[in-house]
Design an enzyme around this catalytic site. Sequence first.
Site, short mmCIF file in Angstrom:
data_model
loop_
_atom_site.label_atom_id
_atom_site.label_comp_id
_atom_site.label_asym_id
_atom_site.label_seq_id
_atom_site.Cartn_x
_atom_site.Cartn_y
_atom_site.Cartn_z
N CYS A 36 0.84 -1.20 0.00
CA CYS A 36 0.00 0.00 0.00
C CYS A 36 0.87 1.25 0.00
O CYS A 36 2.06 1.21 0.34
CB CYS A 36 -0.91 0.04 1.24
SG CYS A 36 -2.09 -1.30 1.38
N CYS A 40 -3.07 5.07 2.95
CA CYS A 40 -4.15 4.17 2.53
C CYS A 40 -5.13 3.96 3.68
O CYS A 40 -4.73 3.84 4.85
CB CYS A 40 -3.57 2.83 2.09
SG CYS A 40 -4.81 1.63 1.56
N CYS A 67 -2.42 -2.83 -3.65
CA CYS A 67 -3.70 -2.71 -2.97
C CYS A 67 -4.72 -2.11 -3.94
O CYS A 67 -4.46 -1.08 -4.57
CB CYS A 67 -3.54 -1.82 -1.74
SG CYS A 67 -5.10 -1.30 -0.98
N CYS A 70 -5.92 1.65 -2.97
CA CYS A 70 -5.09 2.85 -3.17
C CYS A 70 -4.21 2.77 -4.40
O CYS A 70 -3.39 3.64 -4.62
CB CYS A 70 -4.22 3.11 -1.94
SG CYS A 70 -2.94 1.85 -1.65
#
Length: 349
Positions: A36, A40, A67, A70
């Site tokens: 991430c 996030c 992810c 994000c």
Amino acid sequence: MNAFTTDNQRWQAVESRDTRAAGHFVYAVRTTGIYCHPGCKSRMAKRENVEFFNDAASAEAAGYRACRRCQGKPDESRRSTLVARACRLLESAETPPSLDQLGAQLAVSPFHLHRLFKAETGLTPKAYASAFRARRLRERLGDAGSVTDAIFDAGYNSNSRFYESAEQRLGMRPREYRAGGAGATIHFALAQCSLGAILVAQSQKGICAILLGDEPEPLLEQLQDQFPSARLIGGDADYERVVAEVVGFVEAPALGLDLPLDVQGTAFQERVWQALREVPVGSRVSYTDIAERIGAPKAVRAVAMACAANHIAVAIPCHRVVRRDGDISGYRWGVERKRQLLARETALS
């Protein structure tokens, strides 16, 4: 000064969801296999399960995936910049670098670069380099002292490498293209159909133009602009049968067109046109649909430009492309003709 250089500083940024850290690093969670960006909003991971990487490419090289929540948002401009740098390197190199060499120059893994480049441009780095050289050759054939000079100026390191794919890239022999089609023979005929005037032109390789309009004269001017120095020959009785077959196809597309096409475009355009030819009669697709079908979901605008560059109406059915909400968008040969074609295909399907 970068305030996110140590693991402790980075973890504090993750805990506080500090958006100022975006672009400085990414963090990955061992238990999920996902990385991430700082800030996030996903569920907070335990510190012992987290490791840090300087960028997304490093995390992906270690086996983590992005992810979905994000992905790309903080790093989107950096990705675009990376691809732009790759394009400039490919364009300026005397000999196109290999994928490994290009990755090394940009400090990213070859796998990540290949995937990102294709997602952004719709082409692999190798195909982009090839298309760029072909485009540069088209520009230089008209100015160079000889075809050989133009070949080397365009970045081909030997005549044989270029001539292997010359007709595929130019649609005719290089000397013919250099002179605007000089030496090439193109048969054509003008006729009338339910959509107005129609011009059908055929090179030695196949149908190279199907043009539609209100009056025949502008269509002939368009053909002359496309091949200003070609030998244009008005259709004889045998060629009139070809035109009749094309007109019949325009009137009833479900019948199909059993004639070869001389498709002349860039590598990307040809992929778009091939995808359009696979759209069934009576179906409608969006530019986004076509972009996804050719494996370039972000290249929606480029798909629209490829549709606009199509010289072979109906046989390459760009009229089947509509807006995502179903509304009819623009059409090279007029929105009303597009509406008629769609209505006709819907009735026949």
